[in-house]
Design a protein around this motif. Structure first.
Motif, mmCIF file in Angstrom:
data_model
loop_
_atom_site.group_PDB
_atom_site.id
_atom_site.type_symbol
_atom_site.label_atom_id
_atom_site.label_comp_id
_atom_site.label_asym_id
_atom_site.label_seq_id
_atom_site.Cartn_x
_atom_site.Cartn_y
_atom_site.Cartn_z
ATOM 1 N N HIS A 176 -56.272 -12.592 45.620
ATOM 2 C CA HIS A 176 -55.153 -13.118 44.835
ATOM 3 C C HIS A 176 -55.655 -13.857 43.599
ATOM 4 C CE1 HIS A 176 -51.014 -14.462 44.225
ATOM 5 N NE2 HIS A 176 -51.504 -15.672 43.964
ATOM 6 N N ILE A 177 -56.716 -14.622 43.739
ATOM 7 C CA ILE A 177 -57.308 -15.326 42.587
ATOM 8 C C ILE A 177 -57.687 -14.327 41.504
ATOM 9 C CG2 ILE A 177 -59.369 -16.583 41.823
ATOM 10 C CD1 ILE A 177 -59.269 -18.108 44.491
ATOM 11 N N ASN A 178 -58.358 -13.259 41.912
ATOM 12 C CA ASN A 178 -58.800 -12.253 40.939
ATOM 13 C C ASN A 178 -57.633 -11.477 40.345
ATOM 14 O OD1 ASN A 178 -61.590 -12.799 41.155
ATOM 15 N ND2 ASN A 178 -61.787 -11.510 42.972
ATOM 16 N N ARG A 179 -56.683 -11.117 41.188
ATOM 17 C CA ARG A 179 -55.566 -10.277 40.741
ATOM 18 C C ARG A 179 -54.643 -11.016 39.773
ATOM 19 N NH1 ARG A 179 -54.015 -9.211 45.373
ATOM 20 N NH2 ARG A 179 -52.247 -10.644 45.579
ATOM 21 N N THR A 180 -54.465 -12.308 39.975
ATOM 22 C CA THR A 180 -53.506 -13.071 39.168
ATOM 23 C C THR A 180 -54.174 -13.979 38.120
ATOM 24 O OG1 THR A 180 -53.441 -14.793 40.878
ATOM 25 C CG2 THR A 180 -51.779 -13.062 41.003
ATOM 26 N N ASN A 181 -55.484 -13.809 37.944
ATOM 27 C CA ASN A 181 -56.225 -14.546 36.895
ATOM 28 C C ASN A 181 -56.064 -16.061 37.007
ATOM 29 O OD1 ASN A 181 -57.094 -12.111 35.574
ATOM 30 N ND2 ASN A 181 -55.053 -11.936 34.678
ATOM 31 N N LEU A 182 -56.171 -16.572 38.230
ATOM 32 C CA LEU A 182 -55.989 -18.007 38.438
ATOM 33 C C LEU A 182 -57.142 -18.833 37.874
ATOM 34 C CD1 LEU A 182 -54.368 -18.303 41.982
ATOM 35 C CD2 LEU A 182 -53.285 -18.288 39.726
ATOM 36 N N VAL A 183 -58.337 -18.237 37.785
ATOM 37 C CA VAL A 183 -59.452 -18.983 37.192
ATOM 38 C C VAL A 183 -59.170 -19.256 35.721
ATOM 39 C CG1 VAL A 183 -61.920 -18.973 36.660
ATOM 40 C CG2 VAL A 183 -61.110 -18.031 38.837
ATOM 41 N N GLN A 184 -58.653 -18.260 35.021
ATOM 42 C CA GLN A 184 -58.303 -18.440 33.616
ATOM 43 C C GLN A 184 -57.188 -19.467 33.452
ATOM 44 O OE1 GLN A 184 -58.783 -15.598 35.187
ATOM 45 N NE2 GLN A 184 -60.337 -14.453 34.040
ATOM 46 N N ALA A 185 -56.270 -19.492 34.415
ATOM 47 C CA ALA A 185 -55.180 -20.477 34.354
ATOM 48 C C ALA A 185 -55.707 -21.898 34.461
ATOM 49 C CB ALA A 185 -54.178 -20.206 35.475
ATOM 50 N N ALA A 186 -56.869 -22.054 35.116
ATOM 51 C CA ALA A 186 -57.458 -23.375 35.308
ATOM 52 C C ALA A 186 -58.433 -23.758 34.196
ATOM 53 C CB ALA A 186 -58.169 -23.436 36.652
ATOM 54 N N ASP A 187 -58.497 -22.969 33.141
ATOM 55 C CA ASP A 187 -59.403 -23.256 32.014
ATOM 56 C C ASP A 187 -58.704 -24.196 31.030
ATOM 57 O OD1 ASP A 187 -61.149 -23.327 29.899
ATOM 58 O OD2 ASP A 187 -61.320 -21.151 29.685
ATOM 59 N N SER A 188 -59.154 -25.444 30.977
ATOM 60 C CA SER A 188 -58.486 -26.437 30.126
ATOM 61 C C SER A 188 -58.790 -26.259 28.648
ATOM 62 C CB SER A 188 -58.867 -27.855 30.573
ATOM 63 O OG SER A 188 -60.256 -27.995 30.746
ATOM 64 N N ASP A 189 -59.711 -25.349 28.314
ATOM 65 C CA ASP A 189 -59.993 -25.059 26.903
ATOM 66 C C ASP A 189 -59.275 -23.808 26.407
ATOM 67 O OD1 ASP A 189 -61.678 -27.263 26.516
ATOM 68 O OD2 ASP A 189 -63.405 -26.188 27.333
ATOM 69 N N SER A 190 -58.490 -23.199 27.281
ATOM 70 C CA SER A 190 -57.741 -22.007 26.921
ATOM 71 C C SER A 190 -56.325 -22.402 26.495
ATOM 72 C CB SER A 190 -57.667 -21.047 28.114
ATOM 73 O OG SER A 190 -56.900 -19.911 27.809
ATOM 74 N N ASN A 191 -55.933 -22.001 25.295
ATOM 75 C CA ASN A 191 -54.635 -22.399 24.749
ATOM 76 C C ASN A 191 -53.485 -21.993 25.664
ATOM 77 O OD1 ASN A 191 -55.768 -23.523 22.466
ATOM 78 N ND2 ASN A 191 -55.623 -21.624 21.277
ATOM 79 N N ASP A 192 -52.568 -22.935 25.879
ATOM 80 C CA ASP A 192 -51.342 -22.716 26.634
ATOM 81 C C ASP A 192 -51.551 -22.385 28.110
ATOM 82 O OD1 ASP A 192 -49.695 -23.197 24.420
ATOM 83 O OD2 ASP A 192 -49.942 -21.134 23.723
#
Length: 376
Positions: A250-266
């Motif tokens: 689920h982490i990989n499929r829904t890109n949850l790591v990217q969601a937790a990136d505080s340097d990624s806009n929005d």
């Protein structure tokens, strides 16, 4: 088969450093830390370093509730009563730039090197008895989401390699994407010999921890005695592994790591970082620190001197209670400054939190802080 399949997927998630390695599954973080400590000792024996049995850890750290884990932890309130039962090892200071023991005027590069040299000094003082160094790449609850200064982890890693000491990364709290990378060490390109993770590994759906082991450590045991002298009744329990494997997918499929990136806009993490920064204007907020979806707010009675509240006031608990009454849960901790004094709350929302939920949560937290500070 599920153990082998899940281990293979987890090794891939952990990155190239663990290619050809292995995973030892446990029922939680404390068990995983205990296994890692014994693994470090056995590795040193397997390669002929029979005198190496000591573990260097850091002050203001927490690694678990079992006796081995408590021995290497330095959370005073959780440790003090058990001290007569523990073997004492050397400790070093953890980088803590808000209350830095060194010079932070160069953006903390210098202090990072100074803190790292404490590790080397501890290894040297042991006269060849250190088996491993264990650290939380980003501090967990005890110190409160402290991000290491530039160059620190890289220097510690280099020191460990040079002295044939294993580096154990405790990512029970920071692993599985919590900081915006698969594991927190990935922010600094550091390759630990052993990586411990739990909590987010199964997202709380089943008891699960894991010791992720590099090829060199595995090979030393495989070509030596042939087996790890250790075991738990419920290691690699198939139901827990099924839960963990589903969570990883689920982490990989829904890109949850990217969601937790505080340097990624929005991203949810970026929204949280921006919202929490507004709390700096409150009179009792001394520091707002963290990375990804792991943050802490440290409270002070005076911003200029960074004076703590008296321990008996338990200011963090007062904030947490006021937050609960508003429908918000935060994690209050006391002792970050010296083991007794120093209050902060830890904030670690899920990667699916919306911008509206974040705004509401920070608004409630601000109100809770204001209410707690109004009481003498």
């Amino acid at each position: 088969p599920i153990a082998e399949e899940y281990a293979s997927e987890l090794l891939e998630f952990a990155g190239p450093n663990f290619r050809g390695g292995a995973v030892y599954f446990t029922s939680g973080g404390s068990e995983a830390i205990e296994a890692a400590l014994k693994l470090a000792r056995q590795f040193q024996v397997e390669i002929g370093n029979f005198s190496r049995s000591e573990i260097v850890s850091r002050n203001q750290s927490y690694h678990g509730a079992t006796l081995g884990a408590v021995a290497i932890s330095r959370n005073k309130k959780r440790r003090e009563i058990y001290r007569p039962m523990l073997r004492e090892f050397s400790t070093v200071n953890a980088p803590y730039c808000y209350r830095c023991a060194y010079d932070c005027t160069d953006g903390c590069r210098n202090c990072g090197q100074e803190y790292a040299l404490e590790v080397e000094a501890a290894i040297a003082a042991s006269d060849g008895k250190v088996a491993a160094v264990i650290l939380e790449p980003v501090s967990g609850a005890t110190l409160g989401a402290v991000v290491p200064p530039p160059g620190y982890l890289e220097k510690v890693s280099e020191i460990c390699r040079r002295h044939e000491v294993l580096l154990i990364a405790d990512e029970v709290m920071t692993g599985m994407g919590r900081t915006g990378r698969n594991f927190a060490v990935d922010h600094w390109g550091v390759a630990p010999d052993i990586l411990v993770t739990a909590k987010g590994l199964s997202s709380g759906y089943a008891p699960l921890g894991a010791v992720i082991i590099s090829h060199d450590v595995v090979d030393a045991i495989a070509t030596g005695s042939g087996s790890f002298i250790h075991g738990f009744t419920y290691s690699s329990h198939p139901i827990s592994l099924a839960a963990g494997r589903a969570v990883l997918a689920h982490i990989n499929r829904t890109n949850l790591v990217q969601a937790a990136d505080s340097d990624s806009n929005d991203s949810p993490a970026s929204n949280l970082k921006q919202a929490l920064s507004e709390l700096r204007s409150l009179p009792v907020v001394g520091d707002v620190r963290g990375i990804g979806l792991l943050w802490a707010i440290e409270f002070v009675s005076d911003k200029v001197s960074k004076s703590t509240f008296p321990a008996e006031k338990n200011f963090a608990a007062a904030v947490a209670q006021a937050a609960v009454e508003r429908g918000l849960l935060v994690y209050p901790v006391q002792g970050c400054a010296d083991g007794d004094c120093g209050d902060h709350v830890l904030i670690a929302p899920p990667a699916i939190i919306s911008a509206e939920q974040t705004a509401w949560a920070v608004e409630q937290l601000a109100a809770a802080i204001t209410e707690a500070s109004a009481h003498p």
